[in-house]
Design an enzyme around this catalytic site. Sequence first.
Site, PDB file in Angstrom:
ATOM      1  N   GLU A   1       3.309  -2.704  12.932  1.00  0.00           N
ATOM      2  CA  GLU A   1       4.741  -2.889  12.679  1.00  0.00           C
ATOM      3  C   GLU A   1       5.071  -4.353  12.407  1.00  0.00           C
ATOM      4  O   GLU A   1       5.929  -4.661  11.565  1.00  0.00           O
ATOM      5  CB  GLU A   1       5.564  -2.387  13.871  1.00  0.00           C
ATOM      6  CG  GLU A   1       5.554  -0.875  14.017  1.00  0.00           C
ATOM      7  CD  GLU A   1       6.182  -0.142  12.840  1.00  0.00           C
ATOM      8  OE1 GLU A   1       7.043  -0.723  12.149  1.00  0.00           O
ATOM      9  OE2 GLU A   1       5.780   1.008  12.592  1.00  0.00           O
TER      10      GLU A   1
ATOM     11  N   GLU B   1       9.027  -0.809   4.928  1.00  0.00           N
ATOM     12  CA  GLU B   1       8.377   0.493   4.737  1.00  0.00           C
ATOM     13  C   GLU B   1       7.294   0.407   3.658  1.00  0.00           C
ATOM     14  O   GLU B   1       6.221   0.975   3.813  1.00  0.00           O
ATOM     15  CB  GLU B   1       9.404   1.586   4.406  1.00  0.00           C
ATOM     16  CG  GLU B   1      10.463   1.825   5.492  1.00  0.00           C
ATOM     17  CD  GLU B   1       9.883   2.112   6.874  1.00  0.00           C
ATOM     18  OE1 GLU B   1       8.719   2.531   6.978  1.00  0.00           O
ATOM     19  OE2 GLU B   1      10.597   1.883   7.876  1.00  0.00           O
TER      20      GLU B   1
ATOM     21  N   ASP C   1       6.865  -5.945   9.232  1.00  0.00           N
ATOM     22  CA  ASP C   1       8.068  -6.795   9.291  1.00  0.00           C
ATOM     23  C   ASP C   1       7.876  -8.075   8.491  1.00  0.00           C
ATOM     24  O   ASP C   1       8.761  -8.508   7.747  1.00  0.00           O
ATOM     25  CB  ASP C   1       8.375  -7.171  10.754  1.00  0.00           C
ATOM     26  CG  ASP C   1       9.177  -6.094  11.470  1.00  0.00           C
ATOM     27  OD1 ASP C   1       9.772  -5.233  10.793  1.00  0.00           O
ATOM     28  OD2 ASP C   1       9.204  -6.111  12.719  1.00  0.00           O
TER      29      ASP C   1
ATOM     30  N   HIS D   1       4.124  -1.000   4.995  1.00  0.00           N
ATOM     31  CA  HIS D   1       3.267  -0.114   5.796  1.00  0.00           C
ATOM     32  C   HIS D   1       2.102   0.432   4.969  1.00  0.00           C
ATOM     33  O   HIS D   1       1.075   0.812   5.516  1.00  0.00           O
ATOM     34  CB  HIS D   1       4.079   1.045   6.376  1.00  0.00           C
ATOM     35  CG  HIS D   1       4.727   0.708   7.688  1.00  0.00           C
ATOM     36  ND1 HIS D   1       4.040   0.085   8.719  1.00  0.00           N
ATOM     37  CD2 HIS D   1       5.980   0.912   8.152  1.00  0.00           C
ATOM     38  CE1 HIS D   1       4.861  -0.080   9.743  1.00  0.00           C
ATOM     39  NE2 HIS D   1       6.047   0.408   9.425  1.00  0.00           N
TER      40      HIS D   1
HETATM   41 ZN   LIG Z   1       7.668   0.508  10.591  1.00  0.00          ZN
END
Ligand SMILES: [Zn+2]
Length: 631
Positions: free
Chosen positions: A539, A480, A543, A483
């Site tokens: 995403e 998170e 990761d 991001h």
């Molecule tokens: Zn995410």
Amino acid sequence: MTRLQDDFYHAINGEWEKTAVIPDDKPCTGGFSDLADEIEDLMLETTDQWLAGENVPDNAILQNFIKFHRMTADYDRREAVGIEPVKPLIEEYKKLSSFSEFASKIAEYEMSGKPNEFPFSVSPDFMNAQLNVLWADAPGIILPDTTYYTEDNEKGKELLEIWREMQEELLGKYGFTAEEIKDLLDKVIDLDAKLAKYVLSHEESSEYVDLYHPYDWADFTKLAPELPLDSIFTEILGQVPDKVIVPEERFWTEFAAEYYSEANWELLKAVLLIDATTSWNAYLTDELRVLSGKYSRALSGTPQAMDKKKAAFYLAQGPYNQALGLWYAGEKFSPEAKADVEAKVATMIDVYKSRLQTADWLAPETREKAITKLNVITPHIGYPEKLPETYDKKIIDENLSLVENAQKLVEISIAHSWSKWNKPVDRSEWHMPAHMVNAYYDPQQNQIVFPAAILQTPFYDIAQSSSANYGGIGAVIAHEISHAFDTNGASFDENGSLKNWWTEEDYTAFKERTDKIVEQFEGLDSYGAKVNGKLTVSENVADLGGVACALEAAKRDEDFSVREFFVNFATIWHMKAREEYMQMLASVDVHAPAKWRTNVIVSNFDEFHKEFDVKEGDGMWRAPENRVIIW
Ligand SMILES: [Zn+2]
């Protein structure tokens, strides 16, 4: 036996997969879904007691939820009233005789949640994240993505046929004749095919920066001359807005003038009439409820609808979601767990900072700015401080019918959404309830949010090793945070506003790295579908950053075990899913499939190769020059 060196995900999760059973009313099982299923069981059990008058919480909002739940669960009553509650709405839409008549009612329809094909909403301005402004989207299409509409897409044709069959059956139940049904559906499908040429695909809408098209109000209203936007918004907002942001620019510049016109009225009316007829399906008889889910079950390959009890719970939960989340957090999320997770988040931010300080591929000024952004990320852990103010207004009147009460709840939430226009953004509002097994980063608030429900085994368990916890919740927390610096987050500054804070050279270096991640995922197989590298890049970058940072945090502990770290990372992703579901996700989901979120990500780490002795020729091998680390 699959070797760890050939397919790490499968070697860890293969045994589980052999015996795992996907529930008949679900598209998948495993990791996140298992936790969600456990919470579902708890909520059903608890709310069952509440319905029976046992252990009723001393809380006015939850007591209103219980009243509403009692109504959604009263199937005898629902059967007895049949389609009566929706008849006036059908009549009202049948009577609409022209586009201009319809247009004169759009504001009224909007405020009462009635079908209107009027795709506007209020959310923060990209350029000034503190202020809520007007956004113009596009009407929805039937199939999951524009890519399903190409001539050679057989799946799209098949799905559209299922949708049509479902509507034929539904409309028959509402008393339309076969001839009327054919005419209506021909028109709806005709307009849908036209619309699909203009609306954004999921791949297009996954790149936030490209969505920012601000328009002066006067210029915007010229795009749909027959739509009386000035009077509609004067009614909704009390005044004409000065500007609007138009992510669906193609629809508005190339098709809106035709879509919102007298010439298109017959087709548009068919869409409105079908929407009006079917809008309360979930609240009527059980036959209608089950039938109305046929298309979405086909999309995900799910054989069965939820049973009555579950459906009644979810229907009632919708408007009271956050209140039930708070209840859940109060029961299941201890102050100790909250303090522990807060400490973990602080550690992770600290590790992130040290990694940014030493990121030698970036110029010092870019590093500095990234750290400024990192320093003001606000973490929200467990549950929100307070409920949205609307919750006090959600009072159920037992003298009214289920549909009448539901209608009132809809009106409250719509009025709340529109009341935010031109007001400062409320940074304390959560976009998820505390009992949802998920987490998010909001680039416009520069906030990370971890609902209580995700803070459980296998993500987090006080009884498992620290390295295992870092491979679980640690990687999720750092995901998170990452991001904030993924392909979308990198374009927003520390205040959540769209602003380029990179030197040109550094951004080029960043782009080179993220392009490699696009390549690593592009075209990988997922149940016969192909992974879209561009759709999933934000995403995947998160990761990768998540694992890099969590791994470094884990290394700081004395009992660090690289094996336990990676094994738990693969474990949290264990998942078994239906083929149809995974094929659909390949075209709409910004997340890559669990298998590749594990295997591709870990194969970028030297530590992984070393610990598991992965050699050239092994399935998991990635040559050192092709390994990418970004954050
Ligand atoms: Zn995410």
